[in-house]
Scaffold this motif. Structure first.
Motif, PDB file in Angstrom:
ATOM      1  N   ARG A 181      -7.463   3.735  -0.861  1.00  0.00           N
ATOM      2  CA  ARG A 181      -7.936   2.290  -1.146  1.00  0.00           C
ATOM      3  C   ARG A 181      -6.630   1.601  -0.722  1.00  0.00           C
ATOM      4  NH1 ARG A 181     -10.950   1.794  -6.259  1.00  0.00           N
ATOM      5  NH2 ARG A 181     -12.324   3.851  -6.314  1.00  0.00           N
ATOM      6  N   LEU A 185      -2.812  -8.739   1.045  1.00  0.00           N
ATOM      7  CA  LEU A 185      -3.232 -10.101   0.522  1.00  0.00           C
ATOM      8  C   LEU A 185      -1.909 -11.074   1.012  1.00  0.00           C
ATOM      9  CD1 LEU A 185      -4.041 -12.096  -1.991  1.00  0.00           C
ATOM     10  CD2 LEU A 185      -1.928 -11.320  -3.349  1.00  0.00           C
ATOM     11  N   ARG A 187      -0.648 -14.908   0.941  1.00  0.00           N
ATOM     12  CA  ARG A 187      -0.482 -16.060   0.367  1.00  0.00           C
ATOM     13  C   ARG A 187       0.773 -17.095   0.861  1.00  0.00           C
ATOM     14  NH1 ARG A 187       0.374 -14.873  -4.851  1.00  0.00           N
ATOM     15  NH2 ARG A 187      -1.983 -14.448  -5.316  1.00  0.00           N
ATOM     16  N   ARG A 251      15.111   8.352  20.333  1.00  0.00           N
ATOM     17  CA  ARG A 251      16.537   8.188  20.561  1.00  0.00           C
ATOM     18  C   ARG A 251      16.744   7.764  22.033  1.00  0.00           C
ATOM     19  NH1 ARG A 251      19.648  12.128  18.421  1.00  0.00           N
ATOM     20  NH2 ARG A 251      18.766  12.944  16.635  1.00  0.00           N
TER      21      ARG A 251
ATOM     22  N   MET B   1     -11.116  15.806  -9.585  1.00  0.00           N
ATOM     23  CA  MET B   1     -10.162  14.656  -9.145  1.00  0.00           C
ATOM     24  C   MET B   1     -10.546  13.383  -9.709  1.00  0.00           C
ATOM     25  SD  MET B   1      -8.755  14.323  -5.367  1.00  0.00           S
ATOM     26  CE  MET B   1      -8.512  15.829  -5.402  1.00  0.00           C
ATOM     27  N   LEU B   3     -10.762   9.367  -9.987  1.00  0.00           N
ATOM     28  CA  LEU B   3     -10.560   8.228  -8.983  1.00  0.00           C
ATOM     29  C   LEU B   3      -9.642   7.196  -9.786  1.00  0.00           C
ATOM     30  CD1 LEU B   3     -14.004   8.155  -7.268  1.00  0.00           C
ATOM     31  CD2 LEU B   3     -11.819   9.260  -6.404  1.00  0.00           C
ATOM     32  N   PRO B   4      -8.775   6.488  -8.813  1.00  0.00           N
ATOM     33  CA  PRO B   4      -8.125   5.614  -9.546  1.00  0.00           C
ATOM     34  C   PRO B   4      -8.992   4.356 -10.181  1.00  0.00           C
ATOM     35  CG  PRO B   4      -7.532   5.390  -7.375  1.00  0.00           C
ATOM     36  CD  PRO B   4      -8.407   6.556  -7.776  1.00  0.00           C
ATOM     37  N   GLN B   6     -10.809   1.040 -10.488  1.00  0.00           N
ATOM     38  CA  GLN B   6     -10.773  -0.174  -9.649  1.00  0.00           C
ATOM     39  C   GLN B   6     -10.493  -1.386 -10.274  1.00  0.00           C
ATOM     40  OE1 GLN B   6     -14.560  -0.365  -8.250  1.00  0.00           O
ATOM     41  NE2 GLN B   6     -14.374  -2.316  -6.663  1.00  0.00           N
ATOM     42  N   ASN B   7      -9.766  -2.146  -9.578  1.00  0.00           N
ATOM     43  CA  ASN B   7      -9.436  -3.317 -10.004  1.00  0.00           C
ATOM     44  C   ASN B   7     -10.007  -4.508  -9.206  1.00  0.00           C
ATOM     45  OD1 ASN B   7      -7.874  -5.667 -10.876  1.00  0.00           O
ATOM     46  ND2 ASN B   7      -5.997  -5.006 -10.060  1.00  0.00           N
ATOM     47  N   PHE B  10      -7.981  -7.299  -7.509  1.00  0.00           N
ATOM     48  CA  PHE B  10      -6.740  -6.789  -6.825  1.00  0.00           C
ATOM     49  C   PHE B  10      -5.988  -7.949  -6.201  1.00  0.00           C
ATOM     50  CE2 PHE B  10      -4.235  -4.932  -3.733  1.00  0.00           C
ATOM     51  CZ  PHE B  10      -4.315  -5.481  -2.378  1.00  0.00           C
ATOM     52  N   GLY B  11      -4.570  -7.973  -6.439  1.00  0.00           N
ATOM     53  CA  GLY B  11      -3.588  -8.919  -5.702  1.00  0.00           C
ATOM     54  C   GLY B  11      -3.472 -10.117  -5.953  1.00  0.00           C
ATOM     55  N   ILE B  12      -4.528 -10.271  -6.975  1.00  0.00           N
ATOM     56  CA  ILE B  12      -4.565 -11.854  -7.566  1.00  0.00           C
ATOM     57  C   ILE B  12      -3.580 -12.015  -8.530  1.00  0.00           C
ATOM     58  CG2 ILE B  12      -5.794 -13.885  -8.501  1.00  0.00           C
ATOM     59  CD1 ILE B  12      -8.328 -12.296  -6.998  1.00  0.00           C
ATOM     60  N   GLN B  13      -2.345 -12.892  -8.733  1.00  0.00           N
ATOM     61  CA  GLN B  13      -1.741 -13.277  -9.622  1.00  0.00           C
ATOM     62  C   GLN B  13      -2.175 -13.784 -10.868  1.00  0.00           C
ATOM     63  OE1 GLN B  13       1.728 -15.622  -9.028  1.00  0.00           O
ATOM     64  NE2 GLN B  13       3.198 -13.840  -8.403  1.00  0.00           N
ATOM     65  N   SER B 167      22.974  13.382  12.890  1.00  0.00           N
ATOM     66  CA  SER B 167      22.060  13.679  13.994  1.00  0.00           C
ATOM     67  C   SER B 167      21.701  12.343  14.596  1.00  0.00           C
ATOM     68  CB  SER B 167      20.990  14.484  13.273  1.00  0.00           C
ATOM     69  OG  SER B 167      20.287  13.823  12.348  1.00  0.00           O
ATOM     70  N   SER B 168      22.227  11.277  14.432  1.00  0.00           N
ATOM     71  CA  SER B 168      21.792  10.126  15.029  1.00  0.00           C
ATOM     72  C   SER B 168      22.320  10.097  16.425  1.00  0.00           C
ATOM     73  CB  SER B 168      22.464   8.777  14.489  1.00  0.00           C
ATOM     74  OG  SER B 168      23.815   8.809  14.334  1.00  0.00           O
ATOM     75  N   GLU B 203       7.286  28.146   4.737  1.00  0.00           N
ATOM     76  CA  GLU B 203       6.187  27.150   4.743  1.00  0.00           C
ATOM     77  C   GLU B 203       6.563  25.914   4.393  1.00  0.00           C
ATOM     78  OE1 GLU B 203       2.405  27.966   1.989  1.00  0.00           O
ATOM     79  OE2 GLU B 203       3.951  29.535   1.464  1.00  0.00           O
ATOM     80  N   GLU B 207       8.117  20.228  10.446  1.00  0.00           N
ATOM     81  CA  GLU B 207       8.160  20.732  11.924  1.00  0.00           C
ATOM     82  C   GLU B 207       9.411  20.409  12.902  1.00  0.00           C
ATOM     83  OE1 GLU B 207       5.064  17.353  12.924  1.00  0.00           O
ATOM     84  OE2 GLU B 207       4.140  19.472  12.779  1.00  0.00           O
ATOM     85  N   MET B 208       9.923  19.274  12.501  1.00  0.00           N
ATOM     86  CA  MET B 208      11.102  18.918  13.558  1.00  0.00           C
ATOM     87  C   MET B 208      12.228  19.887  12.868  1.00  0.00           C
ATOM     88  SD  MET B 208      11.400  16.534  15.783  1.00  0.00           S
ATOM     89  CE  MET B 208      13.074  16.152  15.954  1.00  0.00           C
TER      90      MET B 208
END
Lengths: 473, 220
Positions: A181, A185, A187, A251, B1, B3-4, B6-7, B10-13, B167-168, B203, B207-208
């Motif tokens: 999800r 937003l 504003r 790099r 599982m 699910l979170p 639902q809001n 969302f995002g509204i103050q 390593s930079s 495991e 990968e780097m």
């Protein structure tokens, strides 16, 4: 309602002896147990299935409830134990392991009216006349899943005129089958992004959960525009193909910036350099040429490998009328494989150009100045100069599809495709051929087109856009 | 599982939040303290706010102890004249120690790097703090680094220079620069190995790291 899940292996190499459960890591043992006895784990407690005391064969039919199908799906994808396809009969879910966008809602985005749209996993066609908001819908998807847009640099430009608040949000399944999800937003000029429950001020946070690729009319720039477009294309492939590809490019870019800064500070010999300063410059030059030579050799190898693939796609798309080839045009000639040799040559070239570099204050040779030739195999003429609009577009599409293949090859799922009117300027044969190629990718596709009747796709769902109002047809 | 949840908003103050911000202006001196704290490395605006409120809750004595500790450290600690690590004595305990192997110098970017090596205790030689890495973008050239001092130390009979920089890309350039400046000097130049951490399961190695480990593999 009980439905049937048929599991068919699409990637046979993922299995040993054609079995679904292959690995002996604890996660897989847990799944085996879950399938056999049906007791399962907390969170995965599902009723027993017809599996008996044996492993589940990929071609077996398993009865699952629709509500728990998603849990199966997510578990398989999280553990990566099964990369085949699932078809759930009766409710027409065709779920593969590419990400899926289920829902998109937006408010005050460009010319679109507030809406909440639900999408299926197949082909969604967005039809409508020019200037009604088809591309805007695709762009909204791109913004909320990738955190950027191919059209504008900042989100401010994508907000409806004089709106003081705008938002987009989406729900779907991500790369690994996790629910995703995300939202943006906006504003009063400030952007807040939200991924699951985590808020952030950075648009970058949106990137990485879903792999979404937009192809549109502007892709022709790959052929028609300057070399930087083609460099970006090959670098994208480079970072997908090689584990340290991105690191290498970063790099190089950083070292180039350092060296350019050194040159700029001493431009025109205004500052007499000490011997130590010269040595610093030479150290930077050596470092840059080493990194640069590696990039050049790899780009060249990659192009040798991919040129036939691009040519093959071009061939398919153009009914075999002509063939194209790609070649790397380096600052110095790149022989096969020998990095130290290329490095020595690049170093010599950079030394030879020192006077120019000092007077201009910029590094004059290296992979950041190189180009890729795209030309007809038959007579070697460059597409940029002598190709028709349709030919250039076909070549750009072929290069785009190769990019998808290389990107997917690295155990990344096939992307969600946003196709913005890419069938324009193509003749009927090329349109059908392109549709076949995209169908073969088996991913969620959004197609925007002004002429839905000409579309070579059979749409699974159809949306109609008119003056920013989106209706499903 | 699961699910979170639902809001829908969302995002509204919320109106409460808006109200809260209007009613609670931060006092200027507190605001100043928060700004000072948020200037510290690794501390963002929120952590700075938390620390500032914590400081306000302390007794005056504790606060004075804190400020005293800061000023005392600032007054008494200075770079060692030989290796340039932070110390209260000159030369520093490491440079002064008779048990240290004086034929080896480990070159590090900053003083705090030394602590990691000393915690291990595997290294018994001396150190040299460069004070950064070559970076024209930040205005750091060879004259801003303590390279001449290093050259001088190397010329006084050192057998090995261990370049333990990061390593930079900048660290790599600095390594090349030092290598160049050492020039024909017969001193042995080494750098630390990169790869799989000891005790970690293969495991879980990214990968780097795995790639670097393969590049730096050693023969039996």
């Amino acid at each position: 309602m009980p439905v049937t899940a048929i599991a068919e292996p699409a990637h046979q190499d993922r299995h040993t002896e054609g079995r679904l459960l292959v690995s002996m890591t604890p996660a897989h043992r847990r799944m085996r147990c879950m399938l056999h006895c049906g007791l399962g784990l907390v969170g995965f407690a599902i009723p027993c299935v017809q599996c008996g005391p044996r492993s589940l064969h990929p071609t077996e039919q398993v009865l699952v409830l629709r509500t728990i199908f998603l849990q199966y799906f997510m578990f398989f994808s999280v553990t990566q134990s099964y990369l085949g396809e699932y078809t759930v009969e009766g409710c027409e879910i065709e779920a593969t392991f590419c990400g899926v966008i289920h829902l998109l809602a937006q408010n005050q985005f460009r010319n679109l009216m507030p809406c909440e749209l639900r999408f299926g996993p197949g082909v969604t066609v967005v039809a409508g006349k020019n200037g009604q908001g088809k591309t805007n819908l695709l762009e909204a998807i791109h913004w909320v899943t990738q955190g950027f847009s191919p059209r504008t640099r900042s989100f401010d430009g994508a907000v409806k005129w004089q709106a003081d608040e705008a938002w987009i949000r989406m729900e779907g399944l991500g790369k690994t089958g996790h629910p995703v999800r995300q939202g943006i937003l906006w504003r009063g000029g400030a952007v807040v992004t939200k991924v699951d429950a985590t808020e952030s001020r950075s648009l970058v946070a949106l990137h990485g959960n879903l792999h979404v690729v937009m192809m549109g009319p502007e892709d022709i720039a790959l052929i028609k525009d300057g070399p930087d477009q083609r460099r970006r294309w090959v670098d994208l492939l480079l970072s997908a193909r090689y584990t340290d590809g991105l690191d290498l490019l970063m790099r190089y870019r950083r070292t180039l910036a350092q060296r350019n800064r050194w040159l700029k500070d001493r431009r025109g010999g205004t500052q007499v350099s000490s011997p130590a300063d010269w040595q610093a410059f030479e150290a930077l030059t050596e470092q840059l040429s080493t990194l640069g030579a590696t990039i050049m050799v790899r780009r060249s190898q990659l192009l040798q490998e991919l040129s036939p693939q691009v040519s093959a796609y071009y061939h398919d798309l153009s009914s075999g009328a002509e063939a194209v080839e790609l070649e790397y045009l380096g600052s110095v000639k790149v022989e096969e494989g020998d990095e130290s040799f290329v490095q020595a040559k690049l170093l010599r070239k950079m030394t030879a150009m020192r006077t120019v570099e000092l007077s201009q204050g910029i590094t004059a040779a290296g992979p950041h100045r190189d180009d890729i030739a795209v030309r007809f195999a038959l007579h070697g003429a460059s597409l940029r100069e002598s190709g028709s609009q349709g030919q250039c577009r076909t070549a750009a599409l072929a290069m785009g599809i190769v990019a998808l293949d290389v990107g997917s090859g690295k155990e990344v799922e096939p992307p969600i495709l946003l196709l913005d009117d890419i069938f324009a300027e193509l003749d009927a044969y090329r349109r059908n051929a392109l549709a076949d190629l995209i169908r073969a990718k088996k991913c969620q596709v959004f197609v925007a087109t002004p002429r839905a009747e000409d579309l070579p796709f059979s749409a699974d769902a159809m949306l109609h856009v008119e003056a920013g109002i989106i209706r499903s047809v | 599982m699961r699910l979170p949840k639902q809001n829908p908003r969302f995002g509204i103050q919320s109106p409460e939040q808006k109200l809260f911000f209007h009613l609670m202006p931060t006092p200027p001196s507190l605001d100043n303290l928060i700004r000072e704290f948020s200037g510290l490395p690794g501390i963002g605006r929120k952590s700075a706010r938390r620390i500032a409120y914590h400081v306000l809750g302390l007794s005056l004595d504790s606060v004075q102890d804190l400020t005293h500790a800061i000023t005392e450290a600032k007054e008494r600690v200075h770079p060692c004249g030989t290796c340039f690590q932070f110390t209260e004595t000159n030369p520093c305990p490491i440079c002064a120690s008779p048990r240290r192997d004086r034929t080896r110098i480990c070159v590090v970017e900053k003083s705090s790097d030394i602590e990691a090596f000393e915690a291990g205790g595997a290294y018994q030689g001396l150190y040299h703090v460069l004070g950064g890495a070559l970076s024209p973008l930040d205005g750091i050239g060879p004259s801003e680094l303590r390279i001449p001092e290093l050259m001088q130390r190397v010329s006084q009979g050192v057998a090995e220079v261990i370049l333990a920089l990061g390593s930079s890309p900048e660290a790599d350039a600095t390594v090349l620069l030092i290598d160049r400046m050492l020039g024909a000097n017969a001193v042995r130049r080494t750098r630390l190995a990169r790869g799989i951490p000891v005790g970690s399961d293969l495991e879980f190695v990214d990968e780097m790291t795995m790639l670097r480990a393969f590049e730096g593999r050693v023969s039996l």
